[in-house]
Design a protein around this motif. Structure first.
Motif, PDB file in Angstrom:
ATOM      1  N   ALA A  27      -5.958   6.495   0.921  1.00 23.88           N
ATOM      2  CA  ALA A  27      -4.859   7.237   1.522  1.00 23.88           C
ATOM      3  C   ALA A  27      -3.527   6.581   1.178  1.00 23.88           C
ATOM      4  N   LEU A  28      -3.497   5.267   1.132  1.00 20.48           N
ATOM      5  CA  LEU A  28      -2.263   4.562   0.780  1.00 20.48           C
ATOM      6  C   LEU A  28      -1.851   4.849  -0.660  1.00 20.48           C
ATOM      7  N   SER A  29      -2.815   4.769  -1.562  1.00 20.49           N
ATOM      8  CA  SER A  29      -2.463   5.016  -2.971  1.00 20.49           C
ATOM      9  C   SER A  29      -2.053   6.470  -3.185  1.00 20.49           C
ATOM     10  N   ALA A  30      -2.680   7.424  -2.451  1.00 15.57           N
ATOM     11  CA  ALA A  30      -2.289   8.828  -2.566  1.00 15.57           C
ATOM     12  C   ALA A  30      -0.865   9.021  -2.047  1.00 15.57           C
ATOM     13  N   ALA A  31      -0.513   8.344  -0.975  1.00 16.42           N
ATOM     14  CA  ALA A  31       0.838   8.452  -0.427  1.00 16.42           C
ATOM     15  C   ALA A  31       1.861   7.846  -1.373  1.00 16.42           C
ATOM     16  N   GLN A  32       1.504   6.762  -2.046  1.00 17.18           N
ATOM     17  CA  GLN A  32       2.414   6.142  -3.014  1.00 17.18           C
ATOM     18  C   GLN A  32       2.661   7.083  -4.191  1.00 17.18           C
ATOM     19  N   ARG A  33       1.591   7.773  -4.643  1.00 12.48           N
ATOM     20  CA  ARG A  33       1.750   8.714  -5.763  1.00 12.48           C
ATOM     21  C   ARG A  33       2.659   9.865  -5.381  1.00 12.48           C
TER      22      ARG A  33
END
Length: 147
Positions: A27-33
């Motif tokens: 979820a963190l990496s998706a939010a960063q993208r």
């Protein structure tokens, strides 16, 4: 319509993820993208049931309790109350009833364990007919009408 309105792209039905849902690494990496602002802070004792630092508080509490103590009824006053009560032939319970207090209160005053309360001492003086405060302790109370 103005030309600026055509440049905006609006997605319907697609929301930004809430901060509470960004707990997994995916979820963190998706939010960063997506470019969502991510707040990262380390919480003190996070996930534990600790509210305070115990070592500092116990030492502070010990210092405070050593310095603070309550004043108790002096033994001479305790003996005066007991002698005056016995001279009248009353029990502790009878005296307590007359001053509208519990028998335990009279017991504590006579044992010297009570914390002095001027109202209770005043009630005792009036009912026993003896001065319990001041220079002339133990002297009869003037102006007392015998019933």
């Amino acid at each position: 319509m103005a030309e600026a309105d055509w440049d905006e792209v609006k997605y319907i039905g697609r929301r930004q993820p809430k901060s509470g849902t960004l707990k997994t690494p995916q979820a963190l990496s998706a939010a960063q993208r997506q470019g969502v602002a991510i707040d990262t802070e380390k919480k003190f004792a996070g996930g534990q049931n600790k509210q305070h630092s115990a070592a500092k508080n116990t030492a502070k509490l010990d210092r405070e309790t050593e310095e603070l103590h309550h004043e108790h009824v002096p033994l001479d006053l305790a003996k005066l109350i007991q002698q005056a009560r016995q001279a009248k032939g009353w029990t502790q319970k009878e005296l307590a009833t007359k001053i509208c207090e519990k028998p335990q209160v009279v017991n504590e005053y006579e044992a010297g364990k009570a914390i002095p309360n001027q109202q209770i001492i005043s009630k005792l003086e009036r009912n026993l007919g003896v001065k319990l405060r001041g220079k002339d302790k133990g002297q009869p109370l003037e102006g007392r009408k015998e019933k």
